[in-house]
Design an enzyme around this catalytic site. Structure first.
Site, PDB file in Angstrom:
ATOM      1  N   GLU A   1       0.926  -4.827   4.039  1.00 25.23           N
ATOM      2  CA  GLU A   1       1.699  -4.446   2.853  1.00 25.23           C
ATOM      3  C   GLU A   1       0.975  -4.770   1.553  1.00 25.23           C
ATOM      4  OE1 GLU A   1       5.199  -3.146   2.984  1.00 25.23           O
ATOM      5  OE2 GLU A   1       4.475  -2.659   5.001  1.00 25.23           O
TER       6      GLU A   1
ATOM      7  N   CYS B   1       6.098  -6.098  -8.558  1.00 25.38           N
ATOM      8  CA  CYS B   1       5.870  -4.933  -7.702  1.00 25.38           C
ATOM      9  C   CYS B   1       5.071  -3.859  -8.423  1.00 25.38           C
ATOM     10  CB  CYS B   1       7.202  -4.334  -7.252  1.00 25.38           C
ATOM     11  SG  CYS B   1       8.097  -5.316  -6.039  1.00 25.38           S
TER      12      CYS B   1
ATOM     13  N   HIS C   1       9.067  -8.914   1.112  1.00 27.39           N
ATOM     14  CA  HIS C   1       7.686  -9.293   0.805  1.00 27.39           C
ATOM     15  C   HIS C   1       7.685 -10.702   0.226  1.00 27.39           C
ATOM     16  CE1 HIS C   1       6.725  -4.755   0.195  1.00 27.39           C
ATOM     17  NE2 HIS C   1       6.315  -5.134   1.386  1.00 27.39           N
TER      18      HIS C   1
END
Length: 447
Positions: free
Chosen positions: A174, A371, A250
């Site tokens: 990721e 993000c 995450h």
């Protein structure tokens, strides 16, 4: 030689919508199918880039991807012209059409993992595009991501690019959302911190029971090998599976690091004491002094952290050595979180300033300030070798704002996604954008 951390923020794409595609992301799922405002979303992101640039921070921009992804739909058996493919997907498989229109590439913390030249065996900055294979709508990103990064960081003397890891569950990757770096100075050797949710091959590692653990230990180890990292400068740590089940999909939802500082919740890691001890020891061996700000469960719950995205913030080093914490408006709206932040400032510790940004359009889809950015540490020579078209300036901000106003809709819902004209609008916009940012031909329709 001076070194910098440059934040390359993802530019929100023209198809920004709330598809509710990300199982395990509480905000994404809870706002599913609501109408979105792509123009406002892009303007909010650009405003953050401009503000940080004006504060003296090095700032870049990473372009969005072509959506809907017609190639992905063709690979799934839809045939005919582009308009026919969209119509057939809307009729027979609307969830796949929504996935092919996702603007999730805006969250470029997932675009890649980056290791600076001070850490790598060959003295170059290394990039590995993330395969994002846990979710279909994200797994289709990495081919274009690789082309974009290669167009931005093209000089092979300074930059090395690696393809995404094999797109299988054992190597779920990721990107930088599960990676950070600690160092005394950006240009000095540091400690790279890889956080994973599970091991693909060792059943002894506990796994979450409700939501998927997206990052594997094996993927993190593979990226470290590809980048030529010294084991003395790497720490691997497992996420607490209990917090993954609370929406921490995450690590950057519950921890953020910069310089010598880790800001995290006490429940972030499976073995917090052991993780902090490793980071302290390895950073000390490289001349640094590790610091940790640990938020206890008594101070803030994991639920407060997830809903406010307190830890999905940016920690930025100011010229005087103190740090700026960039948080979303949702932190100010949460009384417990805001009280905590005021107390943090009163302690006269490493965090000297908190700056709030309105990123509602991104937040409603599950992504905050952290993000939206990919961090790249560069020395002077490397920064000079970056494509200058992607470095934010006052003029570029004005150009991009005008570009957004010309090409973006101010309302998008499920019915709009089925409009073939949306693809035409997206391609027209991206063709112009690739010229503005001096990217060359990077999109499938340009190749």
């Amino acid at each position: 030689m001076q070194s910098y951390e440059v934040n390359f923020d993802g530019l929100v794409g023209p198809t920004h919508n709330y598809g509710g595609l990300s199982y395990g992301n509480v905000a994404s799922q809870s706002n599913s199918q609501q109408g979105s405002n792509p123009r406002e979303a892009a303007r909010q992101g650009l405003a953050k880039m401009k503000a940080l640039m004006e504060m003296g921070f090095a700032q870049g921009v990473l372009a969005p991807q072509e959506r809907p992804d017609i190639g992905a739909l063709r690979a799934l058996g839809f045939t005919g012209s582009d308009a026919q493919i969209i119509a057939r997907a809307a009729r027979d498989a609307m969830p796949l059409l929504m996935a092919s229109c996702s603007a999730s590439s805006m969250w470029v913390a997932n675009a890649a993992t980056v290791s600076p030249s001070a850490d790598t065996a060959d003295g170059r900055v290394h990039f590995t595009a993330a395969n994002l294979n846990c979710k279909f709508h994200r797994s289709i990103e990495h081919p274009t991501t690789s082309r974009l990064l290669a167009a931005m960081f093209s000089d092979p003397e300074h930059f090395a690019h690696h393809a995404a890891l094999p797109a299988v569950a054992q190597f779920g990757d990721e990107g930088a959302a599960n990676h950070t770096r600690f160092c005394r100075a950006y240009g000095e050797p540091g400690v790279e911190f890889f956080v994973y949710g599970r091991s693909a091959f060792d059943p002894r590692y506990p796994a979450p029971q409700t939501y998927p653990a997206r990052q594997t230990l094996e993927a993190s180890q593979a990226v470290a090998r590809l980048h030529g990292l010294d084991a003395a400068g790497v720490v691997f740590a497992q996420q607490n599976p209990a917090v993954i089940d609370q929406g921490v999909f995450h690590n950057d939802v519950i921890a953020v690091g910069n310089g010598e500082l880790l800001f995290h919740h006490e429940e972030a890691f499976l073995d917090s004491a052991g993780v902090l001890e490793q980071l302290d020891s390895k950073l000390a061996a490289r001349g640094g002094r590790f610091q940790a700000i640990t938020v206890t469960r008594d101070q803030l719950s994991v639920d407060d952290a997830v809903r406010s995205y307190l830890f999905n913030s940016q920690l930025l080093s100011r010229p005087d050595g103190s740090m700026l914490l960039v948080v979303p408006e949702e932190c100010r709206a949460n009384p417990k979180v805001w009280d905590y932040l005021q107390g943090l400032l009163d302690q006269a510790g490493p965090v000297a300033q908190v700056k709030v940004f309105n990123l509602k359009q991104s937040m409603q889809n599950g992504g905050g300030p952290a993000c939206l950015r990919l961090r790249v540490a560069l020395n002077e020579a490397e920064l000079a070798a970056v494509n200058p078209g992607v470095i934010m300036t006052a003029q570029l901000y004005e150009t991009l704002t005008q570009w957004v106003d010309r090409h973006y809709r101010d309302r998008l819902d499920e019915h709009d996604v089925a409009d073939p004209q949306l693809l035409v609008e997206c391609r027209t916009a991206l063709d112009e954008l690739s010229q503005i940012l001096k990217l060359g031909s990077v999109y499938p329709f340009q190749l």
